[in-house]
Design a protein around this motif. Structure first.
Motif, PDB file in Angstrom:
ATOM      1  N   VAL A 171      15.700   4.375  -2.452  1.00  0.00           N
ATOM      2  CA  VAL A 171      15.397   3.411  -1.534  1.00  0.00           C
ATOM      3  C   VAL A 171      16.649   3.043  -0.814  1.00  0.00           C
ATOM      4  CG1 VAL A 171      14.481   1.215  -0.561  1.00  0.00           C
ATOM      5  CG2 VAL A 171      13.059   2.612  -2.532  1.00  0.00           C
ATOM      6  N   VAL A 172      17.258   3.158   0.778  1.00  0.00           N
ATOM      7  CA  VAL A 172      18.070   3.141   1.440  1.00  0.00           C
ATOM      8  C   VAL A 172      18.023   2.199   2.760  1.00  0.00           C
ATOM      9  CG1 VAL A 172      19.361   5.205   0.525  1.00  0.00           C
ATOM     10  CG2 VAL A 172      17.727   5.696   2.107  1.00  0.00           C
TER      11      VAL A 172
ATOM     12  N   GLN B  38      13.582  -5.321   3.249  1.00  0.00           N
ATOM     13  CA  GLN B  38      13.608  -4.720   1.909  1.00  0.00           C
ATOM     14  C   GLN B  38      12.630  -6.188   0.498  1.00  0.00           C
ATOM     15  OE1 GLN B  38      16.879  -2.712   0.192  1.00  0.00           O
ATOM     16  NE2 GLN B  38      16.964  -1.762   1.337  1.00  0.00           N
ATOM     17  N   THR B  39      12.891  -7.026   1.716  1.00  0.00           N
ATOM     18  CA  THR B  39      12.402  -8.373   0.543  1.00  0.00           C
ATOM     19  C   THR B  39      10.845  -8.509   0.511  1.00  0.00           C
ATOM     20  OG1 THR B  39      12.397  -9.749   3.029  1.00  0.00           O
ATOM     21  CG2 THR B  39      13.980  -9.781   1.054  1.00  0.00           C
TER      22      THR B  39
ATOM     23  N   GLY C 109      10.677  -5.136  -7.835  1.00  0.00           N
ATOM     24  CA  GLY C 109      10.513  -4.797  -9.012  1.00  0.00           C
ATOM     25  C   GLY C 109      10.786  -3.208  -8.436  1.00  0.00           C
ATOM     26  N   PHE C 110       9.708  -2.871  -7.286  1.00  0.00           N
ATOM     27  CA  PHE C 110       9.657  -1.238  -7.095  1.00  0.00           C
ATOM     28  C   PHE C 110      10.850   0.025  -7.459  1.00  0.00           C
ATOM     29  CE2 PHE C 110       9.379   2.007  -4.056  1.00  0.00           C
ATOM     30  CZ  PHE C 110       8.529   2.384  -4.827  1.00  0.00           C
ATOM     31  N   ILE C 111      11.835  -1.357  -6.365  1.00  0.00           N
ATOM     32  CA  ILE C 111      13.013  -0.046  -6.473  1.00  0.00           C
ATOM     33  C   ILE C 111      13.639   0.104  -8.045  1.00  0.00           C
ATOM     34  CG2 ILE C 111      15.613   0.410  -5.267  1.00  0.00           C
ATOM     35  CD1 ILE C 111      15.268  -1.706  -3.587  1.00  0.00           C
ATOM     36  N   ASP C 112      13.911  -0.456  -8.708  1.00  0.00           N
ATOM     37  CA  ASP C 112      14.331  -0.270 -10.851  1.00  0.00           C
ATOM     38  C   ASP C 112      12.766   0.419 -10.684  1.00  0.00           C
ATOM     39  OD1 ASP C 112      16.632  -1.400 -10.547  1.00  0.00           O
ATOM     40  OD2 ASP C 112      15.777  -3.521 -10.725  1.00  0.00           O
TER      41      ASP C 112
ATOM     42  N   GLU D  30       0.556  -1.464   0.069  1.00  0.00           N
ATOM     43  CA  GLU D  30      -0.138   0.228   0.437  1.00  0.00           C
ATOM     44  C   GLU D  30       0.859   1.575   0.428  1.00  0.00           C
ATOM     45  OE1 GLU D  30      -3.089   0.008  -0.400  1.00  0.00           O
ATOM     46  OE2 GLU D  30      -3.651  -2.024  -0.697  1.00  0.00           O
ATOM     47  N   LEU D  31       1.811   0.987   1.404  1.00  0.00           N
ATOM     48  CA  LEU D  31       2.479   1.989   0.993  1.00  0.00           C
ATOM     49  C   LEU D  31       3.384   2.492  -0.311  1.00  0.00           C
ATOM     50  CD1 LEU D  31       4.636   2.318   4.308  1.00  0.00           C
ATOM     51  CD2 LEU D  31       3.999   3.626   3.528  1.00  0.00           C
ATOM     52  N   SER D  32       4.226   1.707  -0.772  1.00  0.00           N
ATOM     53  CA  SER D  32       4.945   1.677  -2.379  1.00  0.00           C
ATOM     54  C   SER D  32       3.719   1.906  -3.483  1.00  0.00           C
ATOM     55  CB  SER D  32       5.099   0.668  -2.572  1.00  0.00           C
ATOM     56  OG  SER D  32       5.827  -0.424  -2.185  1.00  0.00           O
TER      57      SER D  32
END
Length: 464
Positions: A338-339, A321-322, A327-330, A300-302
């Motif tokens: 994202v760190v 992060q898992t 694919g969200f970060i890319d 939901e946040l993403s």
């Protein structure tokens, strides 16, 4: 000069509860004491002290801060090594006072006797040890006075649990706005769901009437009515916010961070990325060092961040992060970063940051008040629901995101809240209020400010 020399002879032990959100404010307070001539010794657990990799923290402004660890019974792994929460809390209640007493004796034998013990409210056994040795006992509250007032009223039987019963459904304590059940700390709202942590927060008040001082990690203007009410019972002084001096009064020149991080921040990467973004264009998201969000909540946040079309900087601890959508970060690399960890103070202080999506842990709340950043509050548990109530209705620096019947904040709710804080009709009010609290936080720590005067009074008492 004579006063400074005399002050350096006053030695205090600072006993934090083993968690980053508890250690950092007490460590910061130790720096303030050192700047005023007091000699502080911090007593983290043995496991935590190993990660600090030092026995003293040098300062440019006073005596170095010594590190002399005590044991929680799990010296190789700390809380994670314990079989259960109950096992850990039972163990630290036995090993903590035993090894603290041994340390006080050892320091006396070394010719460096202790005059006072400043202890986290979650470690009430430290007061018993202090009194056994005839030392000054000082309770340090790392959470808000309103939250602690609620706990006090429960502990003394003045609020009956469970809340959802035949009696009134709201909670009312002196100086605090009337609270709905979902706005009180989760240990109280969901009575019985956290049996061992519930006992821990209640134990803070088991021997409070024996303390010599109560120090609160706020500045007076934040909670005037509650502080005044508490002051009728105990010697209460506000000494915060315990944010590094660089971001407040700048009187401690080298004090730019907390000096203790459990995770390594990506400082250069974050700064370079923020430097490339327009003023107040970035949504900063962090849920602290302990919160564990569900995979559904991450989804939901993403979605809400992607749909906002705003730049975003999201701190997601590596082990979490898992849970991010595949694919969200890319896919969002042009929009966001994202760190695994970051220097929150640097991000909040950066002109590109426009809003802070936070779980409302109290240290994060103090930081955003001190740096003047509007908030979207997404509380998770413990005191965070009450902190979020104050963010929206008392300090008026942002809005709260409400959960659905499954306890999830949906993307539509998050999008609505982010839009309101970043560009809605109340945006200017949030910014104006945030700037006001930033000014008041700084003024409290300036020489002669309310918190600074209280610290001076405490130092004079300890030097005695």
């Amino acid at each position: 000069m004579e006063d400074a020399k005399q002050g350096q002879k006053a030695h205090v032990l600072v006993v934090p509860f083993p968690g980053q959100g508890h250690i950092n404010p007490m460590f910061q307070f130790s720096k303030r004491l050192a700047s005023k001539g007091i000699k502080p010794t911090l007593t983290p657990t043995i496991y935590i002290s190993k990660s600090m990799q030092t026995h003293t923290i040098p300062t440019q402004y006073g005596p170095p801060i010594q590190i002399r660890p005590i044991s929680d019974g799990y010296d190789d792994g700390g809380y994670a090594q314990a079989e259960s929460t109950k096992a850990y809390l039972d163990s630290i209640a036995i090993e903590g006072p035993k090894t603290l007493a041994q340390l006080i004796q050892k320091l006396a034998e070394e010719g460096d006797p202790v005059k006072a013990v400043i202890y986290d409210g979650f470690a009430p056994w430290a007061l018993d040890v202090a009194k056994k040795f005839g030392l000054v006992g000082v309770l340090f509250f790392t959470q808000s006075c309103s939250v602690n007032s609620i706990y006090y009223h429960v502990q003394r039987g003045l609020i009956e649990l469970p809340l959802l019963g035949p009696g009134p459904s709201t909670v009312s304590v002196p100086g605090v706005p009337e609270l709905q059940p979902w706005e009180v700390p989760s240990f109280v709202e969901n009575y019985g769901s956290y049996p061992f942590w519930f006992d821990a927060v209640m134990e803070q008040f088991s021997n409070i009437d024996q303390v010599d001082w109560v120090l609160c990690n706020i500045f007076y203007d934040m909670e005037i009515e509650v502080v005044d009410w508490m002051s009728k019972m105990w010697k209460v002084k506000t000494i915060g916010p315990t944010v590094p001096s660089y971001y407040l009064d700048k009187r401690l020149e080298d004090d730019k961070d907390y000096s203790l991080q459990f995770f390594k921040p990506n400082t250069v990467l974050c700064k370079n990325w923020l430097d490339s973004k327009p003023k107040e264009s970035v949504i900063y998201i962090s849920f602290g060092s302990a919160a564990e969000l569900s995979e559904e909540q991450f989804k939901e946040l993403s979605c809400s961040l992607r749909n906002s079309h705003n730049n975003f900087l999201w701190v997601v601890r590596e082990k979490e992060q898992t849970k991010l959508p595949k694919g969200f970060i890319d896919e969002t690399s042009k929009q966001g970063l994202v760190v695994g960890w970051a220097s929150q103070l640097d991000i909040l202080a950066h002109e590109a940051t426009g809003c802070f999506v936070t779980h409302c842990g109290f240290n994060s709340v103090l930081e955003t008040l001190s740096l003047g950043v509007p908030v979207v509050a997404v509380p998770q548990w413990t005191d965070q629901g009450t902190n979020a109530k104050f963010v929206e209705d008392v300090w008026r620096i942002g809005v709260r995101a409400k959960v659905d019947e499954k306890g999830i904040v949906r993307k539509e709710m998050l999008e609505e809240c982010i839009k309101e804080v970043m560009e809605g009709e109340n945006r200017e009010e949030f910014k104006k209020n945030a700037a006001k609290w930033k000014k008041l936080a700084k003024e409290a720590m300036y020489e002669g400010g309310s918190s600074d005067k209280n610290i001076d009074e405490f130092v004079a008492y300890v030097i005695g």
